[in-house]
Motif scaffolding. Structure first.
Motif: not given
Length: 304
Positions: A8-35
């Motif tokens: 299984l992938p780490s929980a952290g990578s799954l959370i990042v993947f979920e946000a990036a897929g939902r927002l269709s943006s690495f930048t927006a996902a980083g903004r939401e997750l504080g990364m």
């Protein structure tokens, strides 16, 4: 055989993947997750390497899920949603705090509000959150412990239920209206008065036609009169002397006792259905939610 920790992938990578897929943006996902955008990109690249498949198509200022990414994102989103709700339930059980009850605006306004001081006296350690909506919420999907519904328990096979009140309906008017126009002495005379119609947009509710039919007559000029799609506004209009409306006994009984509303005629429509407090069968109630449920049921028994 590889164990789950290796598979299984780490929980952290799954959370990042979920946000990036939902927002269709690495930048927006980083903004939401504080990364940073770079950290999101690095986490996704590591996940793709671990799984051996591309999850995103990289485009200028946008990323799109691949076909494999879409399938995986649906499963990850569902899994994280279940984990989040389970964690929230455990946290509530451990810390007490708020208990949410989903109900109609009318129930919140006319049944719950007059009883709030009694609630505080009986359950001082519980903060109640009354969540109203113009339609019945899916409290399982919303993670809400308790709801109030009108109907029959067979309508809600996924819920337990306790009765609060039978559906009993009779006409009500304000003292000001009656002082000006006089009270109707019969059902037939009532039909000549200024009637206020509830046009409930989502919840089924008996109307004036059904009430008159249950009394053995019909409403002439049924299209006439003030029409409102919110029951709280209907009752406000009645108290302001704008006309006569149908009153649900469990909602208007306190206003009748306070002489703010006056029941008219001797005919009461009893539909055979009732209003219930409901809770999901698939989830244990917290101790505080059970106390709120039992308090609601006890209040209903005192009123009946």
């Amino acid at each position: 055989m590889r164990n789950l920790r290796q598979l299984l992938p780490s929980a952290g990578s799954l959370i990042v993947f979920e946000a990036a897929g939902r927002l269709s943006s690495f930048t927006a996902a980083g903004r939401e997750l504080g990364m940073t955008q770079a950290a999101v990109s690095y986490a996704v690249r590591g996940l793709e390497e671990q799984l051996g498949v591309k999850l995103f198509q990289r485009r200028h200022r946008q990323v799109l899920l691949t076909e494999a990414g879409e399938r995986f994102h649906a499963d990850v989103s569902l899994g994280l949603s279940h984990i989040r709700k389970s964690a929230e339930d455990l946290r509530l059980q451990a810390t007490g705090g708020h208990v949410t009850v989903a109900a109609s605006t009318a129930f919140g306004s006319f049944w719950m509000m007059p009883r709030l001081q009694q609630f505080r006296d009986a359950l001082p350690g519980i903060d109640l959150c009354i969540q109203t909506a113009d339609r019945d919420l899916d409290i399982i999907a919303e993670g809400i412990p308790l709801g109030v519904r009108g109907g029959l328990p067979a309508h809600w096979p996924d819920y337990h239920s306790l009765p609060l009140a039978d559906e009993e309906i009779f006409p009500v008017a304000g003292p000001g209206y009656l002082a000006k126009f006089g009270p109707p002495e019969t059902v037939a005379e009532l039909a000549t008065h200024r009637l206020i119609h509830l046009e409930e947009p989502y919840r089924e509710a008996p109307n004036w036609d059904e009430w008159f039919a249950s009394a053995g007559t019909s409403l002439r000029n049924a299209e006439r009169g003030l029409r409102i799609n919110d029951y709280a506004l209907v009752i406000q209009a009645v108290m302001e002397g704008q006309g006569i409306a149908l009153g649900w006994r469990h909602l208007v009984e306190r206003l009748v006792a306070a002489e703010l509303l006056v029941p008219l005629t001797n005919h009461v429509l009893r539909t055979g259905i009732a209003f219930y407090v409901i809770w999901p069968k698939n989830r244990e109630l917290s101790d505080n939610a059970r106390k709120v449920r039992d308090w609601l049921a006890a209040q209903a028994r005192q009123s009946n």
